[in-house]
Design a protein around this motif. Structure first.
Motif, PDB file in Angstrom:
ATOM      1  N   ILE A   1      30.298  28.117  27.805  1.00 55.42           N
ATOM      2  CA  ILE A   1      31.381  29.089  27.686  1.00 55.42           C
ATOM      3  C   ILE A   1      32.300  29.047  28.908  1.00 55.42           C
ATOM      4  N   ILE A   2      33.595  28.990  28.645  1.00 50.91           N
ATOM      5  CA  ILE A   2      34.617  29.074  29.688  1.00 50.91           C
ATOM      6  C   ILE A   2      35.518  30.248  29.337  1.00 50.91           C
ATOM      7  N   PHE A   3      35.867  31.049  30.313  1.00 52.28           N
ATOM      8  CA  PHE A   3      36.799  32.110  29.948  1.00 52.28           C
ATOM      9  C   PHE A   3      38.102  31.985  30.713  1.00 52.28           C
ATOM     10  N   GLU A   4      39.167  32.242  29.982  1.00 48.90           N
ATOM     11  CA  GLU A   4      40.543  32.155  30.480  1.00 48.90           C
ATOM     12  C   GLU A   4      41.106  33.566  30.423  1.00 48.90           C
ATOM     13  N   ALA A   5      41.249  34.189  31.575  1.00 46.62           N
ATOM     14  CA  ALA A   5      41.619  35.607  31.616  1.00 46.62           C
ATOM     15  C   ALA A   5      42.977  35.855  32.270  1.00 46.62           C
ATOM     16  N   LEU A   6      43.810  34.823  32.358  1.00 44.78           N
ATOM     17  CA  LEU A   6      45.128  34.989  32.971  1.00 44.78           C
ATOM     18  C   LEU A   6      46.221  35.270  31.955  1.00 44.78           C
ATOM     19  N   SER A   7      46.016  34.873  30.717  1.00 47.92           N
ATOM     20  CA  SER A   7      47.075  34.970  29.713  1.00 47.92           C
ATOM     21  C   SER A   7      47.233  36.387  29.178  1.00 47.92           C
ATOM     22  N   LYS A   8      48.433  36.653  28.623  1.00 51.16           N
ATOM     23  CA  LYS A   8      48.739  37.971  28.071  1.00 51.16           C
ATOM     24  C   LYS A   8      49.305  37.907  26.658  1.00 51.16           C
TER      25      LYS A   8
END
Length: 217
Positions: A78-85
């Motif tokens: 699992i990789i999480f990308e938490a910068l996008s909106k």
């Protein structure tokens, strides 16, 4: 030659308990059904920029990661990308992760109503010929009125991007610099403002919509 594959699950919001809402959970459940075909899963989406959404203490990506772990998916996958909106920044930040991993085969999971916009924007960021993209749709998880409103919104936003992203704002397909420039200086979700020209163009699109939510020219 073995080619590693990545599954991207787009966020759709959290509920009052800071867990995936129904719409998001349907996307993740769809992803879980096929996750064994992939080497990595990216949980995409940070904090929404829309004022009418519930405030959140954690990112949608973090909530998605917790849900996958609860369902037995290995943490190392699992990789999480938490910068996008929003959808365009989803694609932009996922591209940065995917390029670092050297991946070319990508599958995107999102709701059926959101699919056309997702396909268009992901193919702006991930040009065909360089990347192999596939898409899987989940059920919408919305009541009839909410679904109707979302479909109208999707038509308006997609029409705006098709008409103005390349010509008016100079975005070049696959070029991260031009995409980042648009995100930083013009895009409401990521710049925090709507420029006057974009507002005018959006109003023109609204005027071209009939009472059934269809665009006419």
């Amino acid at each position: 030659m073995f080619s590693m594959k990545c599954l991207i699950i787009l966020g759709g919001g959290l509920d009052e308990q800071q867990e995936l809402n129904k719409q998001s959970r349907l996307r993740y459940d769809k992803g879980l059904k096929i996750q064994d075909r992939f080497d990595y899963i990216i949980c995409a989406s940070g904090f929404t920029y829309r004022k009418n959404h519930l405030p959140s203490a954690i990112s949608e990506a973090e909530a998605g990661k917790r849900y996958l772990l609860q369902q037995g998916v290995p943490a190392e996958k699992i990789i999480f990308e938490a910068l996008s909106k929003d959808t365009l920044s989803n694609a932009f930040y996922c591209r940065k992760i995917i390029d670092q991993l050297g991946l070319k085969k990508i599958t995107v999971v999102t709701s059926a109503f959101h699919m056309k916009r997702s396909m268009f924007l992901f193919e702006v960021v991930f040009p065909r010929g360089t990347y192999k993209l596939r898409y899987v749709k989940s059920r919408n998880g919305l009541d009839a009125v909410s679904l109707w409103n979302r479909r109208i919104h999707e038509r308006m936003v997609l029409d705006f991007f098709k008409r103005h992203l390349f010509t008016t704002y100079g975005v070049v397909e696959g070029d991260l610099k031009s995409i980042e420039r648009y995100l930083q200086h013009h895009h409401l979700a990521t710049s925090g403002k709507i420029d006057v020209y974009q507002q005018k163009l959006t109003e023109e699109i609204q005027k071209r919509m009939d009472k059934k939510g269809k665009l006419f020219y």
